[in-house]
Scaffold this motif. Sequence first.
Motif, PDB file in Angstrom:
ATOM      1  N   MET A   1       0.845  -1.193   0.000  1.00 40.35           N
ATOM      2  CA  MET A   1       0.000   0.000   0.000  1.00 40.35           C
ATOM      3  C   MET A   1       0.879   1.241   0.000  1.00 40.35           C
ATOM      4  N   SER A   2       0.549   2.217  -0.844  1.00 40.98           N
ATOM      5  CA  SER A   2       1.357   3.421  -0.966  1.00 40.98           C
ATOM      6  C   SER A   2       1.068   4.386   0.179  1.00 40.98           C
ATOM      7  N   SER A   3       1.951   5.320   0.366  1.00 39.21           N
ATOM      8  CA  SER A   3       1.796   6.339   1.400  1.00 39.21           C
ATOM      9  C   SER A   3       2.138   7.697   0.803  1.00 39.21           C
ATOM     10  N   PHE A   4       2.133   8.732   1.625  1.00 39.65           N
ATOM     11  CA  PHE A   4       2.459  10.086   1.163  1.00 39.65           C
ATOM     12  C   PHE A   4       3.564  10.668   2.039  1.00 39.65           C
ATOM     13  N   ILE A   5       4.422  11.457   1.398  1.00 42.06           N
ATOM     14  CA  ILE A   5       5.424  12.248   2.111  1.00 42.06           C
ATOM     15  C   ILE A   5       5.135  13.708   1.793  1.00 42.06           C
ATOM     16  N   ILE A   6       4.633  14.439   2.787  1.00 34.36           N
ATOM     17  CA  ILE A   6       4.335  15.858   2.630  1.00 34.36           C
ATOM     18  C   ILE A   6       5.547  16.630   3.138  1.00 34.36           C
ATOM     19  N   TYR A   7       6.077  17.551   2.337  1.00 33.85           N
ATOM     20  CA  TYR A   7       7.279  18.240   2.802  1.00 33.85           C
ATOM     21  C   TYR A   7       7.289  19.708   2.402  1.00 33.85           C
ATOM     22  N   ASP A   8       8.147  20.460   3.083  1.00 31.86           N
ATOM     23  CA  ASP A   8       8.336  21.879   2.783  1.00 31.86           C
ATOM     24  C   ASP A   8       9.767  22.258   3.140  1.00 31.86           C
ATOM     25  N   LEU A   9      10.309  23.200   2.372  1.00 38.98           N
ATOM     26  CA  LEU A   9      11.654  23.717   2.629  1.00 38.98           C
ATOM     27  C   LEU A   9      11.595  25.225   2.832  1.00 38.98           C
ATOM     28  N   GLU A  10      12.471  25.732   3.698  1.00 37.67           N
ATOM     29  CA  GLU A  10      12.730  27.172   3.784  1.00 37.67           C
ATOM     30  C   GLU A  10      14.190  27.356   3.406  1.00 37.67           C
ATOM     31  N   THR A  11      14.458  28.263   2.473  1.00 40.95           N
ATOM     32  CA  THR A  11      15.767  28.315   1.824  1.00 40.95           C
ATOM     33  C   THR A  11      16.458  29.662   2.002  1.00 40.95           C
ATOM     34  N   THR A  12      17.701  29.727   1.517  1.00 37.84           N
ATOM     35  CA  THR A  12      18.497  30.958   1.615  1.00 37.84           C
ATOM     36  C   THR A  12      18.150  31.964   0.524  1.00 37.84           C
ATOM     37  N   GLY A  13      17.358  31.569  -0.465  1.00 35.36           N
ATOM     38  CA  GLY A  13      17.003  32.476  -1.555  1.00 35.36           C
ATOM     39  C   GLY A  13      16.125  31.781  -2.572  1.00 35.36           C
ATOM     40  N   LEU A  14      15.789  32.499  -3.643  1.00 35.98           N
ATOM     41  CA  LEU A  14      14.816  32.003  -4.608  1.00 35.98           C
ATOM     42  C   LEU A  14      15.417  31.247  -5.786  1.00 35.98           C
ATOM     43  N   GLU A  15      16.713  31.397  -6.054  1.00 38.67           N
ATOM     44  CA  GLU A  15      17.328  30.742  -7.201  1.00 38.67           C
ATOM     45  C   GLU A  15      17.866  29.366  -6.790  1.00 38.67           C
ATOM     46  N   PRO A  16      17.238  28.280  -7.283  1.00 36.26           N
ATOM     47  CA  PRO A  16      17.630  26.941  -6.824  1.00 36.26           C
ATOM     48  C   PRO A  16      19.098  26.604  -7.028  1.00 36.26           C
ATOM     49  N   PRO A  21      18.531  24.712   1.288  1.00 37.27           N
ATOM     50  CA  PRO A  21      17.545  24.776   2.374  1.00 37.27           C
ATOM     51  C   PRO A  21      18.213  25.019   3.718  1.00 37.27           C
ATOM     52  N   LEU A  22      17.576  25.844   4.542  1.00 39.35           N
ATOM     53  CA  LEU A  22      18.015  26.042   5.924  1.00 39.35           C
ATOM     54  C   LEU A  22      17.111  25.295   6.900  1.00 39.35           C
ATOM     55  N   GLN A  23      15.906  24.993   6.442  1.00 39.69           N
ATOM     56  CA  GLN A  23      14.933  24.299   7.285  1.00 39.69           C
ATOM     57  C   GLN A  23      14.133  23.355   6.405  1.00 39.69           C
ATOM     58  N   ALA A  24      13.802  22.193   6.939  1.00 41.38           N
ATOM     59  CA  ALA A  24      13.004  21.212   6.197  1.00 41.38           C
ATOM     60  C   ALA A  24      12.062  20.509   7.162  1.00 41.38           C
ATOM     61  N   ALA A  25      10.883  20.191   6.647  1.00 42.98           N
ATOM     62  CA  ALA A  25       9.922  19.411   7.438  1.00 42.98           C
ATOM     63  C   ALA A  25       9.297  18.374   6.523  1.00 42.98           C
ATOM     64  N   LEU A  26       9.182  17.151   7.012  1.00 46.17           N
ATOM     65  CA  LEU A  26       8.578  16.058   6.263  1.00 46.17           C
ATOM     66  C   LEU A  26       7.579  15.338   7.154  1.00 46.17           C
ATOM     67  N   ILE A  27       6.410  15.051   6.609  1.00 47.06           N
ATOM     68  CA  ILE A  27       5.376  14.306   7.331  1.00 47.06           C
ATOM     69  C   ILE A  27       5.041  13.070   6.511  1.00 47.06           C
ATOM     70  N   HIS A  28       5.145  11.916   7.130  1.00 44.25           N
ATOM     71  CA  HIS A  28       4.813  10.657   6.470  1.00 44.25           C
ATOM     72  C   HIS A  28       3.408  10.247   6.874  1.00 44.25           C
ATOM     73  N   ARG A  34      -3.423   9.702   7.338  1.00 40.21           N
ATOM     74  CA  ARG A  34      -3.206   9.687   8.784  1.00 40.21           C
ATOM     75  C   ARG A  34      -1.697   9.702   9.049  1.00 40.21           C
ATOM     76  N   PRO A  35      -1.213  10.670   9.850  1.00 41.95           N
ATOM     77  CA  PRO A  35       0.238  10.810  10.071  1.00 41.95           C
ATOM     78  C   PRO A  35       0.864   9.562  10.686  1.00 41.95           C
ATOM     79  N   LEU A  36       2.010   9.174  10.138  1.00 40.61           N
ATOM     80  CA  LEU A  36       2.776   8.033  10.651  1.00 40.61           C
ATOM     81  C   LEU A  36       4.097   8.477  11.266  1.00 40.61           C
ATOM     82  N   GLY A  37       4.594   9.617  10.833  1.00 40.86           N
ATOM     83  CA  GLY A  37       5.864  10.120  11.332  1.00 40.86           C
ATOM     84  C   GLY A  37       6.061  11.551  10.898  1.00 40.86           C
ATOM     85  N   GLU A  38       6.905  12.274  11.634  1.00 40.61           N
ATOM     86  CA  GLU A  38       7.133  13.695  11.359  1.00 40.61           C
ATOM     87  C   GLU A  38       8.601  14.007  11.607  1.00 40.61           C
ATOM     88  N   LEU A  39       9.181  14.810  10.734  1.00 42.11           N
ATOM     89  CA  LEU A  39      10.596  15.153  10.843  1.00 42.11           C
ATOM     90  C   LEU A  39      10.749  16.650  10.611  1.00 42.11           C
TER      91      LEU A  39
END
Length: 268
Positions: A1-16, A21-28, A34-39
Amino acid sequence: MSSFIIYDLETTGLEPAWNVPLQAALIHTDEGLRPLGELSLRCALPAHIVPSPGALLTTGIRPQQLDQAPMSCLDMLGQIARAIRFWAPATVLGYNTLRYDEEVLRYSFFTHLLPPYLTQGMGLKRADLLVMLRAAIMLEPDAVTIPVSDDGKRSLKLGAVCRANHIPLAEDEAHDALFDARATLALFRLLRERAPRTVALMLANTHKSGPIRLLSSGDLICLGGHSALVPAVGILPNPDVPTSWAAADLSIDPASYSTARRRTSRSC
């Protein structure tokens, strides 16, 4: 069964290509969201990177925090990579990630000697909630409330859309990776509940095999842009790159193509 990884980054600027990234969050989550894990991770500023003042003002990261973070950028990227591998099979999803966060990850992984195409690896698919939201606006316009500014323009910023649909994300919380990832998950849950047909259609195309199947069928398809659907039909794949297809835009009279070709031939 598949799952989802929801994530977001906060970075030093707009040009990749020139920022990290300076900050990252991932939710499994499981398939039912239904959340299984958070980082939640934060790293120190690499010595060779000069952060954009605008980026620091947006994220609220203070200059002194750049040196006080608990890990290096390499350590944080390594933890992100390990989490994605460990949580696979999964669909990796965020808000405006395909155009921005994915590119930041790709460049950062590459410059730190990590697999740059990790999110496209075995057992992984990619999706973008902003793309899904735009599709829902066109296909199921009553599904969610889209805020309108004083000048009459729609706002698709994550915070504005969340607040318009009673999802908590205050102005001072937005642009914090963990708050944004949690809000993205809540908005995805709401969109899947209120626009199930659109979300199902979009999730069917999270792997390249989905669009290829549509293009090779010979049936009429609709390509969605920012605010309109364009009728199109697949013609044939690139013989050297099977995942690249030529398609005809049927909003343009096909006769105009042959007319343009004749004019080009006469001018040569």
